[in-house]
Scaffold this motif. Structure first.
Motif, PDB file in Angstrom:
ATOM      1  N   ALA A  96       0.877  -1.450   0.007  1.00  0.00           N
ATOM      2  CA  ALA A  96      -0.088   0.147  -0.055  1.00  0.00           C
ATOM      3  C   ALA A  96       0.895   1.215   0.025  1.00  0.00           C
ATOM      4  N   ALA A  97       2.082   1.151   0.807  1.00  0.00           N
ATOM      5  CA  ALA A  97       2.809   2.387   0.848  1.00  0.00           C
ATOM      6  C   ALA A  97       3.506   2.838  -0.762  1.00  0.00           C
ATOM      7  N   THR A  98       4.054   1.729  -1.114  1.00  0.00           N
ATOM      8  CA  THR A  98       4.618   1.586  -2.406  1.00  0.00           C
ATOM      9  C   THR A  98       3.808   2.090  -3.460  1.00  0.00           C
ATOM     10  N   ALA A  99       2.494   1.913  -3.386  1.00  0.00           N
ATOM     11  CA  ALA A  99       1.543   2.238  -4.600  1.00  0.00           C
ATOM     12  C   ALA A  99       1.461   3.967  -4.439  1.00  0.00           C
ATOM     13  N   ARG A 100       1.639   4.384  -3.141  1.00  0.00           N
ATOM     14  CA  ARG A 100       1.378   5.872  -2.781  1.00  0.00           C
ATOM     15  C   ARG A 100       2.809   6.548  -2.712  1.00  0.00           C
ATOM     16  N   GLN A 101       4.039   5.755  -3.267  1.00  0.00           N
ATOM     17  CA  GLN A 101       5.411   6.484  -3.370  1.00  0.00           C
ATOM     18  C   GLN A 101       6.001   6.916  -1.981  1.00  0.00           C
ATOM     19  N   VAL A 102       5.631   6.098  -1.004  1.00  0.00           N
ATOM     20  CA  VAL A 102       5.885   6.198   0.549  1.00  0.00           C
ATOM     21  C   VAL A 102       6.746   5.078   0.763  1.00  0.00           C
ATOM     22  N   GLU A 103       7.788   5.280   1.766  1.00  0.00           N
ATOM     23  CA  GLU A 103       8.716   4.368   2.116  1.00  0.00           C
ATOM     24  C   GLU A 103       8.034   3.709   3.520  1.00  0.00           C
ATOM     25  N   VAL A 104       8.683   2.332   3.733  1.00  0.00           N
ATOM     26  CA  VAL A 104       8.190   2.078   5.130  1.00  0.00           C
ATOM     27  C   VAL A 104       9.464   1.750   6.012  1.00  0.00           C
ATOM     28  N   ARG A 105       9.757   2.387   6.995  1.00  0.00           N
ATOM     29  CA  ARG A 105      11.106   2.365   7.760  1.00  0.00           C
ATOM     30  C   ARG A 105      10.652   1.653   9.460  1.00  0.00           C
ATOM     31  N   LEU A 106      11.626   0.696   9.517  1.00  0.00           N
ATOM     32  CA  LEU A 106      11.356   0.153  10.895  1.00  0.00           C
ATOM     33  C   LEU A 106      11.795   0.870  11.879  1.00  0.00           C
ATOM     34  N   VAL A 107      10.998   1.013  13.025  1.00  0.00           N
ATOM     35  CA  VAL A 107      11.493   1.951  14.313  1.00  0.00           C
ATOM     36  C   VAL A 107      11.493   0.753  15.286  1.00  0.00           C
ATOM     37  N   VAL A 108      12.449   0.543  15.801  1.00  0.00           N
ATOM     38  CA  VAL A 108      12.677  -0.587  16.945  1.00  0.00           C
ATOM     39  C   VAL A 108      12.837  -0.075  18.306  1.00  0.00           C
ATOM     40  N   SER A 109      12.286  -0.387  19.180  1.00  0.00           N
ATOM     41  CA  SER A 109      12.408   0.069  20.290  1.00  0.00           C
ATOM     42  C   SER A 109      13.620  -0.833  21.312  1.00  0.00           C
ATOM     43  N   VAL A 110      14.385  -0.177  21.347  1.00  0.00           N
ATOM     44  CA  VAL A 110      15.519  -0.958  22.018  1.00  0.00           C
ATOM     45  C   VAL A 110      15.379  -1.374  23.586  1.00  0.00           C
ATOM     46  N   GLY A 111      14.724  -0.079  24.135  1.00  0.00           N
ATOM     47  CA  GLY A 111      14.614  -0.088  25.625  1.00  0.00           C
ATOM     48  C   GLY A 111      13.361  -0.679  26.179  1.00  0.00           C
ATOM     49  N   SER A 112      12.803   0.114  27.294  1.00  0.00           N
ATOM     50  CA  SER A 112      11.447  -0.362  27.843  1.00  0.00           C
ATOM     51  C   SER A 112      10.472   0.312  26.856  1.00  0.00           C
ATOM     52  N   ALA A 113       9.147  -0.022  27.260  1.00  0.00           N
ATOM     53  CA  ALA A 113       8.090   0.608  26.627  1.00  0.00           C
ATOM     54  C   ALA A 113       7.864   1.959  27.053  1.00  0.00           C
ATOM     55  N   HIS A 114       8.504   2.493  27.801  1.00  0.00           N
ATOM     56  CA  HIS A 114       8.453   3.898  28.229  1.00  0.00           C
ATOM     57  C   HIS A 114       9.606   4.769  27.498  1.00  0.00           C
ATOM     58  N   ASP A 115      10.438   4.066  27.012  1.00  0.00           N
ATOM     59  CA  ASP A 115      11.640   4.722  26.091  1.00  0.00           C
ATOM     60  C   ASP A 115      11.103   4.993  25.069  1.00  0.00           C
ATOM     61  N   PHE A 116      10.867   6.447  24.675  1.00  0.00           N
ATOM     62  CA  PHE A 116      10.430   6.824  23.395  1.00  0.00           C
ATOM     63  C   PHE A 116      11.445   7.780  22.549  1.00  0.00           C
ATOM     64  N   LYS A 117      12.662   7.588  22.810  1.00  0.00           N
ATOM     65  CA  LYS A 117      13.726   8.155  22.007  1.00  0.00           C
ATOM     66  C   LYS A 117      13.665   8.004  20.516  1.00  0.00           C
ATOM     67  N   ASN A 118      13.445   6.538  20.125  1.00  0.00           N
ATOM     68  CA  ASN A 118      13.373   6.182  18.950  1.00  0.00           C
ATOM     69  C   ASN A 118      12.410   6.911  18.036  1.00  0.00           C
ATOM     70  N   TYR A 119      11.371   7.069  18.786  1.00  0.00           N
ATOM     71  CA  TYR A 119      10.284   7.880  18.050  1.00  0.00           C
ATOM     72  C   TYR A 119      10.450   9.193  17.707  1.00  0.00           C
ATOM     73  N   GLN A 120      11.067   9.932  18.843  1.00  0.00           N
ATOM     74  CA  GLN A 120      11.350  11.407  18.738  1.00  0.00           C
ATOM     75  C   GLN A 120      12.416  11.568  17.645  1.00  0.00           C
ATOM     76  N   GLN A 121      13.285  10.654  17.715  1.00  0.00           N
ATOM     77  CA  GLN A 121      14.486  10.957  16.838  1.00  0.00           C
ATOM     78  C   GLN A 121      14.094  10.533  15.011  1.00  0.00           C
ATOM     79  N   ALA A 122      13.243   9.863  15.252  1.00  0.00           N
ATOM     80  CA  ALA A 122      12.565   9.227  13.700  1.00  0.00           C
ATOM     81  C   ALA A 122      11.882  10.432  13.172  1.00  0.00           C
ATOM     82  N   PHE A 123      11.023  11.179  14.077  1.00  0.00           N
ATOM     83  CA  PHE A 123      10.352  12.455  13.716  1.00  0.00           C
ATOM     84  C   PHE A 123      11.206  13.343  13.452  1.00  0.00           C
ATOM     85  N   GLN A 124      11.952  13.810  14.586  1.00  0.00           N
ATOM     86  CA  GLN A 124      12.644  15.136  14.334  1.00  0.00           C
ATOM     87  C   GLN A 124      13.702  15.130  13.200  1.00  0.00           C
ATOM     88  N   ARG A 125      14.097  13.975  12.810  1.00  0.00           N
ATOM     89  CA  ARG A 125      15.113  13.954  11.698  1.00  0.00           C
ATOM     90  C   ARG A 125      14.519  13.654  10.329  1.00  0.00           C
TER      91      ARG A 125
END
Length: 344
Positions: A96-125
């Motif tokens: 579905a993403a490819t049909a709309r020219q969008v990439e899919v990127r994995l965001v893997v949480s390596v810490g606890s469920a309360h560690d949101f650094k990966n999400y912040q970095q993915a959005f801010q970058r």
């Protein structure tokens, strides 16, 4: 016709369509002012020619601040790419993403469920414009964080009784067909193998099972409800637990096909005939269940359709599409095969 040499460009697609480059671009980018018929034709021609958009060039050309990518959020413990359900869900998401020219990127949480650094970095970058959450927990802390931060997301699972965020989930009556099927076969003592209870899908699917059983006049015995993991070995162990009951169930409802396949193996090893002595059902209709011996009776709710739906819903949220459905409930259908039969 595709060019004899070199990469197919947007100009090639536009030439084949007899449209301007601007019109073609807007059609392929699913813009609101382009007719659906035109969008469909444009996508078909682009696919036929083998057109692959250069996303980085498009960002530079348009000055877009978007990443033209969505993030699939997975905790590290859930990187089960051998899991048939996740493999099919991911295939639908990527298609579905490819049909709309969008990439899919994995965001893997390596810490606890309360560690949101990966999400912040993915959005801010600008690595992702929004996130798809799977394995949604009851009162999932990620939902609170993403909501407060204003990051677009869609959850697979409603997470709570009064959700105000975008999600995709089963309809409330999703277990009715499977329970009614077993009731019609005469089963009244029905065991249930559930996924971990702190996950949203497990809670609401079991609630649906209870309501369906009550509607058929069947009492759910708590002693026949066994919590498992998500995979075959866990379903095997859970079924063995049920077999040790003094008055064991005549049917087992598993919350996914992998658990059901594990239960089938446990019955075979215990010398319990399926469906002669025991009926077993699953959920999802993955390919392995179709080719099991006996074939698995299940609830068909295609993982691929789930992935496609999650992707399209998230893109609507990201693009603030006016007609976007914030909460999508997917229905399912009963598929009967050889693993269920009348009580004897």
């Amino acid at each position: 016709m595709a060019p004899a040499n070199g990469r197919v460009t947007l100009h090639d697609v536009a030439r084949e369509l007899g449209m301007s480059v601007t019109q073609t671009s807007r059609a392929l980018n699913d813009k609101w002012d382009v007719a659906e018929k035109t969008k469909t034709r444009a996508r078909a021609v682009a696919a036929e020619l083998g057109y692959i958009p250069n996303l980085e060039a498009r960002r530079l050309r348009t000055g877009s601040v978007q990443a033209d990518a969505i993030g699939l959020v997975l905790p590290q413990s859930e990187l089960h790419f051998s899991n048939a359900f996740f493999a099919e869900l991911l295939a639908g998401l990527v298609a579905a993403a490819t049909a709309r020219q969008v990439e899919v990127r994995l965001v893997v949480s390596v810490g606890s469920a309360h560690d949101f650094k990966n999400y912040q970095q993915a959005f801010q970058r600008r690595q992702a414009d929004g996130f798809v959450l799977v394995r949604t927990e009851v009162d999932d802390p990620r939902i609170g964080f993403l909501t407060e931060a204003g990051f677009p997301f869609v959850a697979f699972g409603r997470g709570c009784d009064t959700p105000s965020f975008p999600f995709v989930d089963d309809v409330d009556h999703v277990m009715n067909p499977i329970v009614a099927h077993l009731a019609d076969l005469g089963h009244r003592r029905i065991g249930c193998i559930i996924e971990p209870a702190h996950f949203s899908m497990s809670r609401y699917r079991f609630r649906s099972f209870e309501h369906a059983a009550a509607g058929c006049g069947i009492a759910v015995d708590p002693d026949l409800v066994v919590e498992a993991d998500f995979h075959e070995d866990s379903g095997y162990a859970a079924a063995r637990n049920l077999f040790r009951k003094a008055d064991r169930p005549t049917a087992i409802v598993a919350q996914n096909d992998l658990l059901a396949l594990g239960a089938l193996a446990a019955a075979r090893d215990a010398g319990i005939g399926v469906p002669g002595e025991l009926s077993i059902t699953g959920f999802d209709d993955i390919a392995a269940g179709r080719y099991a011996t006996p074939g698995l009776t299940t609830v068909r709710r295609s993982p691929r359709v789930v992935g496609e739906t999650l992707c399209l819903q998230l893109l609507d949220v990201v693009n603030e599409t006016s007609e976007a459905e914030r909460q999508v409930f997917l229905d399912a259908e009963l598929v009967t095969r050889g693993s269920t039969g009348p009580i004897r």
